[in-house]
Design an enzyme around this catalytic site. Structure first.
Site, mmCIF file in Angstrom:
data_model
loop_
_atom_site.group_PDB
_atom_site.id
_atom_site.type_symbol
_atom_site.label_atom_id
_atom_site.label_comp_id
_atom_site.label_asym_id
_atom_site.label_seq_id
_atom_site.Cartn_x
_atom_site.Cartn_y
_atom_site.Cartn_z
ATOM 1 N N THR A 1 -2.631 1.035 -4.574
ATOM 2 C CA THR A 1 -3.167 2.112 -3.741
ATOM 3 C C THR A 1 -4.498 2.609 -4.294
ATOM 4 O O THR A 1 -4.767 2.476 -5.487
ATOM 5 C CB THR A 1 -2.165 3.284 -3.667
ATOM 6 O OG1 THR A 1 -2.737 4.349 -2.921
ATOM 7 C CG2 THR A 1 -1.810 3.797 -5.055
ATOM 8 N N ASP B 1 0.862 -1.175 0.000
ATOM 9 C CA ASP B 1 0.000 0.000 0.000
ATOM 10 C C ASP B 1 0.905 1.235 0.000
ATOM 11 O O ASP B 1 2.099 1.151 0.262
ATOM 12 C CB ASP B 1 -0.893 -0.033 1.243
ATOM 13 C CG ASP B 1 -1.815 1.168 1.332
ATOM 14 O OD1 ASP B 1 -2.343 1.587 0.288
ATOM 15 O OD2 ASP B 1 -1.996 1.690 2.442
ATOM 16 N N LYS B 2 0.328 2.403 -0.311
ATOM 17 C CA LYS B 2 1.125 3.632 -0.331
ATOM 18 C C LYS B 2 0.956 4.434 0.953
ATOM 19 O O LYS B 2 1.880 4.598 1.733
ATOM 20 C CB LYS B 2 0.746 4.499 -1.534
ATOM 21 C CG LYS B 2 1.561 5.792 -1.628
ATOM 22 C CD LYS B 2 0.998 6.734 -2.639
ATOM 23 C CE LYS B 2 -0.231 7.447 -2.129
ATOM 24 N NZ LYS B 2 0.041 8.378 -1.015
ATOM 25 N N ASP C 1 -6.582 -2.761 3.148
ATOM 26 C CA ASP C 1 -5.479 -3.651 2.765
ATOM 27 C C ASP C 1 -5.681 -5.070 3.288
ATOM 28 O O ASP C 1 -4.883 -5.953 2.974
ATOM 29 C CB ASP C 1 -4.149 -3.112 3.320
ATOM 30 C CG ASP C 1 -3.859 -1.699 2.847
ATOM 31 O OD1 ASP C 1 -4.093 -1.437 1.660
ATOM 32 O OD2 ASP C 1 -3.429 -0.865 3.655
ATOM 33 N N GLU D 1 -4.329 20.131 2.471
ATOM 34 C CA GLU D 1 -5.036 21.342 2.866
ATOM 35 C C GLU D 1 -4.561 21.813 4.228
ATOM 36 O O GLU D 1 -4.317 23.000 4.461
ATOM 37 C CB GLU D 1 -6.536 21.056 2.901
ATOM 38 C CG GLU D 1 -7.371 22.259 3.268
ATOM 39 C CD GLU D 1 -8.148 22.788 2.085
ATOM 40 O OE1 GLU D 1 -9.376 22.724 2.142
ATOM 41 O OE2 GLU D 1 -7.518 23.261 1.135
ATOM 42 N N ASP E 1 -1.377 -0.944 5.962
ATOM 43 C CA ASP E 1 -1.657 -0.474 7.323
ATOM 44 C C ASP E 1 -3.116 -0.151 7.549
ATOM 45 O O ASP E 1 -3.492 0.219 8.658
ATOM 46 C CB ASP E 1 -0.827 0.769 7.624
ATOM 47 C CG ASP E 1 -1.308 1.986 6.841
ATOM 48 O OD1 ASP E 1 -1.633 1.822 5.644
ATOM 49 O OD2 ASP E 1 -1.366 3.085 7.407
ATOM 50 N N ASP F 1 -5.178 5.795 -4.128
ATOM 51 C CA ASP F 1 -4.958 7.194 -4.450
ATOM 52 C C ASP F 1 -5.000 7.441 -5.951
ATOM 53 O O ASP F 1 -4.931 6.508 -6.758
ATOM 54 C CB ASP F 1 -3.604 7.650 -3.900
ATOM 55 C CG ASP F 1 -3.694 8.035 -2.428
ATOM 56 O OD1 ASP F 1 -4.829 8.141 -1.937
ATOM 57 O OD2 ASP F 1 -2.653 8.200 -1.793
ATOM 58 N N ARG G 1 4.869 18.075 -4.489
ATOM 59 C CA ARG G 1 3.496 18.155 -4.992
ATOM 60 C C ARG G 1 3.136 19.635 -5.120
ATOM 61 O O ARG G 1 3.140 20.377 -4.150
ATOM 62 C CB ARG G 1 2.551 17.439 -4.028
ATOM 63 C CG ARG G 1 2.816 15.947 -3.947
ATOM 64 C CD ARG G 1 2.557 15.390 -2.559
ATOM 65 N NE ARG G 1 1.169 15.426 -2.158
ATOM 66 C CZ ARG G 1 0.321 14.398 -2.249
ATOM 67 N NH1 ARG G 1 0.759 13.257 -2.734
ATOM 68 N NH2 ARG G 1 -0.917 14.491 -1.842
#
Length: 1242
Positions: free
Chosen positions: A723, A445-446, A887, A546, A883, A725, A643
């Site tokens: 992932t 996972d990411k 998953d 944010e 985590d 995302d 990013r």
């Protein structure tokens, strides 16, 4: 009229996959994907006639009915299902969790049943029964009973300890408490006693025990990752269900979809007071969420226990076994076959001997007139008993002990301890340790696994000027970074770190209006909530990005203090100002931006906007002098894997705003296509923007992630990232952790689809040209040696793997098919399945040619599907690490599942086989513990088979001299204790402690790991070599004493060549040989190893002399018949010379072979040990690759646009925000005390 044959299930028409959309769940159908859900519109009361119509519509698809505060409703006959024969039970599950296997009544019978399902244990039970038959057995019953009881007892104790731990864990979860309406009042109730339809109260920072419909207040949730998810109750329940009595009298009926696994989707309707209200995912709380941003909330239980969505996503619990386990079982079956063949051959030999010799030998007459064939048949079973030690009964229990202790070595490893969270590594299973040394693919996972999910403001570009480098107040670069002192700012966050003193000087000077606008935008253009506790500001954001931006503005002097429905209050360099918020244009994945329209104190109306550079640049005013400079800064930030996000603004005339606001209000109350209407109105105002600059945020990796990935890659382990995302976010992390580099060629979904389509057409053409042509093409997809990576989204994954949803059958009338039609339909389905399987295999082949694979926007079931495909088509050992709750399915599907104790709860850890606190510990788990466990287990098994063959095959050579009569070559007690005491401890310690190289060398030279991946240390070749070695040893052990005893005379003039003396000599030689042999096999000597080898030999002689004493014979004359044999035989010098000769002939060739192998054909570990200093000097230490390549503008990775969730604009606009006054908890309890009804700010 539609017939059945006209309504065949077909794949839906081709459509271009959407990379931005999370694909559907396996529990959905095409009709479920229709955005128009049945039932009433949100918050809209309908007439009674409309209510009945919507209710009828709902019942067609929503058969799950839940009534509040009415348990008798759920016990009605229509809600019961047949479980067994005529017994029925309610379809509504309880909330108790049960993972244990035994209770006090079932433990003994169930555990024995499970143990006797093992072939070896059942075999020895049959042997024990056979040994009770006098005509068959030549061995005493205790020779089998003692080892069998020992094995069963140790295994039973281990299973009991494991199950007690499961009981404790279940009790801990089931006995947690929450408040439930009972007898008209809220009472503290255990989780296990919660039922569907109950009304619950949950308090701040507590977990949701079930899946519930929210009835009261507006809250935020910690659901997935650490992002807050906004949930809002229905207005009607929020208004009328404030008092405890009102909630106790609530009798609403919820009709909704059946339990499924779709986490972000829910469709249902609440029927109450003759009106209906639509329910969606925003009004549902999922089990495992944590309540935030409110003091308490209330809700009704819809799904409980196994029916909750998180449990539906957890997948089936799979029994995992290692590759060595499977191989070991096949070898035991091979030994069974060899045993049967040998026994049959010896039985035939006895039949022949009886016919030729036995019948004519009067002194062998036993008063039984059995025929030679019948005697041969009895001897067959006799040899099954005598040769039973070929099947190692203690093998399984020894393996379990080794694995159990190795698991504790993992638990005790201080180098895998994470002090920040006081988290130690934990082996949650004891059956998979050696498989850790054979991993080919790691699926990770990411968020929370590779990253910390903590965003940090690193750099920015304002008015074309880049900031964020380490500079002093004059703008000169510093050689040694010095942190900025924010003590001048009373609101500064002590955790914020920044090194550019020049930017601070510019801000405090206040001479550049663009810098003021830049940070004012960051402080005002967001949907962050603020909460004040202990005098500190706590920000709660819809995403970490944010929150990072608002926190950065706070530290630079532009502090977000509070907000109401229509205002926002800031502190600008110590001056408090309040702005009127006229409109919030919230973020969504299509817009990739958000805007806020505010009125300043002077009456000026201004729009502030932030978003992805790709959408911002399209909407800029033609005259933006800093456009090119900002674009260059964006490229620099992107090359550093930061990013990026663009900031801009525009001033709006009051007349223009009034005209636009009318359109905005009309779109806000639209009853159909509201989101599309709002997006269109937003587009009108977000034009001709003035560019202010850009921000650069770092998604912080966990410590040591790039180093770990590089080291695993050197061990030939491939890393795949799976992932949920967005694609750009996942790609950004791929560069950060160096799965991807500037030299990597990236293939996306459309490229992959084209390659697979071409390959499939070539396969079809080849199959068509030759009837015997192979469907598999061995040529690679990619030519050349350049590194390649695959990045594919969940939508493209479904498209490529033909996992698209099928249409529902609409059956009006069924017509029976003819036999020919049935055949055609069957062939059509078979062709479709073959086509699908071929496509999936091609995809796996293509993906495995890539250096790295990143699957993004994938569902939990898609993660598991990818793992399953690699297991199926590559036959490779897989490991999944994650985590979060999403998953769990992947972790259960992989051969080995690893959970990280992170910020997302304990679901992944609870379902894992191993757990620790950081991703970097994976390298030590695999390269050290996994490799050592594999080497130890392989060495243990090879030696175990060898010593058993050397021990057992002596009986076969002895058979040629005793008429194949199943007479044993050793004393019965020696046979009983050989595997239990005389030869067990040294090999057990090798299986526990041996290591060819140290842990530091194992990490420094990852290529040592390849041994396990290629199965080089234990396979059928090694097994048959052990068999051959044991056979040769048994020949030496038997025939050298036999030759020595032949025609010999002792010192006292008597011949010592009796059977008992021979048995002692052969047994003593065997004990010396097998214990010295394990000494030769030991690579890592300790005092314990040396003591075990020589102690086992001493223990043998001590027990033998005791058992051969006259005293014990007097007590047990039938059990101890070798009286005086050992003292008499072992005082003869030539017998000791015989044993020395046997030992030398057995071991000297092994010593010579080992010497030649280390000299001429050294292994990798031998070379490293010999030249470790030279290799250590030459070994290149891992360094971060400096990026010299500027990526194109299209490759920029925007933090906000691609990872941000929909914000709290609806909550803010509704007025039910965190600043609104509401009744305190005591008022809800209905106490009636006026002093307790004061309003509470939360």
């Amino acid at each position: 009229m539609i017939s059945e044959r006209d309504s065949e299930t077909t794949f839906e028409e081709y459509s271009q996959p959407n990379d931005e959309v999370m694909p559907y769940s396996d529990d959905e159908t095409e009709e479920d994907l229709d955005p128009q859900q049945p039932g009433a519109k949100p918050g809209q009361a309908q007439s009674n006639r409309d209510t009945l119509e919507s209710r009828d519509t709902l019942r067609k698809d929503c058969s799950w009915q839940v009534k509040a505060n009415d348990q008798h409703f759920h016990q009605q006959p229509q809600f019961k299902r047949t479980t067994f024969l005529c017994f029925k039970r309610s379809k509504y599950k309880g909330n108790a969790i049960k993972t244990y296997k035994y209770n006090p009544v079932t433990f003994l019978p169930l555990n024995l049943f499970e143990q006797f399902k093992r072939a070896a244990n059942f075999y020895f039970l049959v042997l024990l029964i056979l040994q009770s038959i006098p005509q068959i057995t030549t061995l005493s019953w205790y020779t089998t009973l003692v080892p069998l009881l020992l094995v069963l007892g140790i295994t039973a104790v281990k299973d009991l300890v494991d199950d007690i731990a499961r009981h404790r864990m279940d009790n801990e979860v089931n006995n947690r408490r929450c408040e439930v309406i009972r007898d008209g009042r809220f009472k503290s109730t255990k989780w296990k006693d919660i039922k569907v339809g109950d009304i619950l109260r949950l308090k701040k920072n507590t977990f949701v025990p079930v899946m519930r419909k929210q009835q009261h207040t507006s809250i935020s949730l910690l659901l997935r990752e650490t992002n807050l998810k906004f949930k809002m109750a229905l207005e009607v329940t929020h208004r009328y269900l404030q008092e405890e009595g009102a909630m106790a009298n609530f009798d609403g009926l919820v009709e909704c979809e059946e339990p499924n696994n779709r986490l972000d989707k829910f469709a249902g309707t609440l029927f109450w007071r003759n009106t209906s209200y639509s329910l969606d995912a925003d009004k549902i709380l999922l089990r495992g969420c944590k309540i935030r941003n409110t003091d308490f909330c209330h809700g009704m239980v819809i799904f409980a226990g196994p029916d909750t969505k998180i449990m539906r996503n957890s997948g089936k619990t799979r029994f995992k076994r290692t590759k060595i386990d499977s191989l070991m079982n096949y070898m035991v079956y091979t030994i069974f076959i060899v045993l049967i063949l040998l026994s049959a051959g010896l039985a035939i030999g006895h039949t022949y001997w009886e016919q030729q010799v036995g019948n004519s030998s009067w002194y062998l007459y036993d008063a039984e007139d059995f025929s030679p064939p019948y005697r041969g048949f009895l001897n067959f079973w006799g040899y099954i008993i005598v040769l039973n030690t070929m099947v190692p009964i203690s093998l399984y229990v020894s393996v379990e002990v080794i694995r159990f202790v190795q698991s504790y070595f993992i638990n005790w490893d201080l180098q895998m301890y994470y002090p920040e969270k006081d988290t130690a590594a934990k082996a949650r299973t004891t059956t998979l340790n050696e498989q850790l040394g054979q991993i080919h693919y790691v699926f990770s996972d990411k968020t929370g696994t590779l990253t910390q999910n903590i965003m940090t403001f690193k750099k920015c570009c304002i008015n074309g000027q880049r900031y964020g480098d380490c500079r002093d107040g004059a703008g000169q670069l510093q050689s040694h970074p010095e942190q900025v002192d924010f003590s001048w700012n009373v609101y500064a966050d002590g955790k914020f770190s920044f090194c550019d003193h020049y930017l601070i000087e510019q801000i405090r000077a206040g001479k550049d209006p663009e810098i003021h606008k830049f940070f004012l935008l960051l402080a005002i253009c967001h949907t962050v909530m603020v909460d004040i506790s202990d005098g500190q500001l706590n920000y709660q954001a819809a995403s970490p990005d944010e929150g990072a931006l608002v926190t950065a503005a706070r530290n630079f002097g532009y502090v977000f203090l509070s907000r109401t429905q229509n205002t926002i209050t800031l502190s600008e360099m110590g001056t408090e100002r309040t702005y009127d918020v006229l409109a919030i244009l919230d973020f969504n994945s299509d817009r990739k931006r958000m805007s806020v329209i505010v009125r300043e104190s002077g009456g000026n109306i201004r729009l502030y906007c932030k978003g992805a550079d790709t959408v911002i640049y399209e909407r800029l005013h033609p005259r933006n002098p800093k456009r090119e400079a900002t674009e260059e800064a964006l490229d620099v930030f992107a090359s550093e894997t930061l990013r990026t996000l663009c900031l801009c603004y525009r001033d709006i005339d009051p007349e223009e705003f009034e005209a636009w606001n009318k359109k905005f209000l009309e779109a806000s109350v639209a009853t159909t296509n509201r989101d599309e209407a709002l997006d269109k109105v937003y587009e009108e105002i977000e034009q001709n923007l003035i560019l202010l600059g850009a921000t650069a945020i770092e998604d912080k990796l966990q410590d040591g992630v790039p180093e770990t990935i590089a080291r695993l890659a050197k061990a030939d382990i491939k890393i795949w990232v799976l992932t949920g995302d967005k694609k750009e976010t996942a790609e950004n992390i791929g560069f950060s952790c160096e799965l991807l580099t500037d030299e990597t060629t990236i293939c996306y979904g459309e490229d992959t689809s084209a390659l697979l389509q071409t390959r499939l057409e070539n396969q079809r053409n080849r199959a068509g040209s030759s009837a015997h042509a192979s469907q598999r093409m061995d040529e690679p997809f990619f030519q050349g040696s350049r590194d390649r990576a695959l990045i594919i989204t969940g939508s493209w994954l479904n498209e490529i793997l033909l996992e698209k949803k099928k249409k529902k059958k609409k059956l009006k009338l069924k017509f029976p098919r003819t036999a020919e039609e049935e055949k055609k339909q069957r062939e059509k389905r078979q062709r479709a399945e073959a086509y699908k399987e071929q496509q999936q295999q091609n995809f796996v082949d293509l993906a495995c040619e890539c250096k790295a694979v990143i699957c993004c926007r994938v569902t939990p079931k898609q993660k598991a599907m990818v793992v399953e495909l690699v297991k199926k088509y590559k036959k490779a050992i897989t490991l999944a690490i994650g985590d979060g709750a999403n998953d769990v399915n992947m972790i259960k599907t992989a051969h080995i599942g690893v959970g990280i104790s992170g910020q997302e709860g304990m679901q992944a850890v609870m379902s894992s086989d191993y757990s620790f606190g950081q991703f970097r510990y994976l390298q030590r788990l695999l390269l050290v513990h996994g490799r050592w466990s594999y080497i130890r287990m392989c060495k243990f098994l090879r030696y175990f088979f060898y010593k058993n063959f050397a021990f057992t095959l002596v009986h076969i050579w002895y058979s040629f001299f005793n008429g194949f009569s199943a007479q044993t070559a050793y004393e019965d007690w020696f046979i009983t204790l050989y595997n239990v005491l005389y030869s067990s401890l040294p090999v057990l310690l090798v299986g526990l402690l041996d290591q060819d190289v140290s842990d530091k060398l194992s990490l420094r030279f990852p290529r040592l790991y390849v041994l396990g991946q290629k199965d080089l240390l234990f396979n059928y070749k090694k097994f048959f070599l052990s068999l051959l070695h044991g056979a040769v040893t048994s020949l030496i052990i038997f025939f050298i004493p036999y030759g020595a005893y032949l025609k010999t005379m002792g010192q006292d003039g008597e011949a010592p060549s009796d059977y008992q003396s021979f048995a002692v000599t052969a047994a003593s030689s065997l004990i010396f040989v097998v214990n010295f042999q394990i000494g030769l096999d030991t690579s890592y000597w300790t005092f314990v190893n040396a003591f075990s080898v020589f102690g086992s030999i001493a223990l043998y002689f001590g027990i033998t002399f005791d058992f051969h004493s006259a005293g014990i014979h007097v007590l047990f004359p039938s059990g101890f018949q070798f009286t005086g044999t050992a003292p008499n035989a072992l005082r003869q010098p030539h017998l000791w010379l015989t044993m020395i000769l046997s030992i030398a002939i057995c071991l000297l060739p092994i010593v010579a072979q080992r010497f030649l192998a280390m000299t001429i054909w050294p292994s990798e570990s031998d070379r490293i040990l010999r030249h470790r200093r030279q290799l250590a000097a030459a070994e290149q230490q891992w360094k971060r690759r400096p990026s010299t390549f500027q990526r194109e503008v299209s490759a920029r990775r925007s933090a906000y646009a691609f990872s941000h969730q929909r914000g709290y604009a609806d909550l803010i606009a509704s007025g039910r925000s965190i600043r609104k006054k509401r009744a305190p908890l005591d008022a809800v309890l209905g106490t009636g005390v006026p002093g307790l009804r004061a309003a509470r700010t939360h």
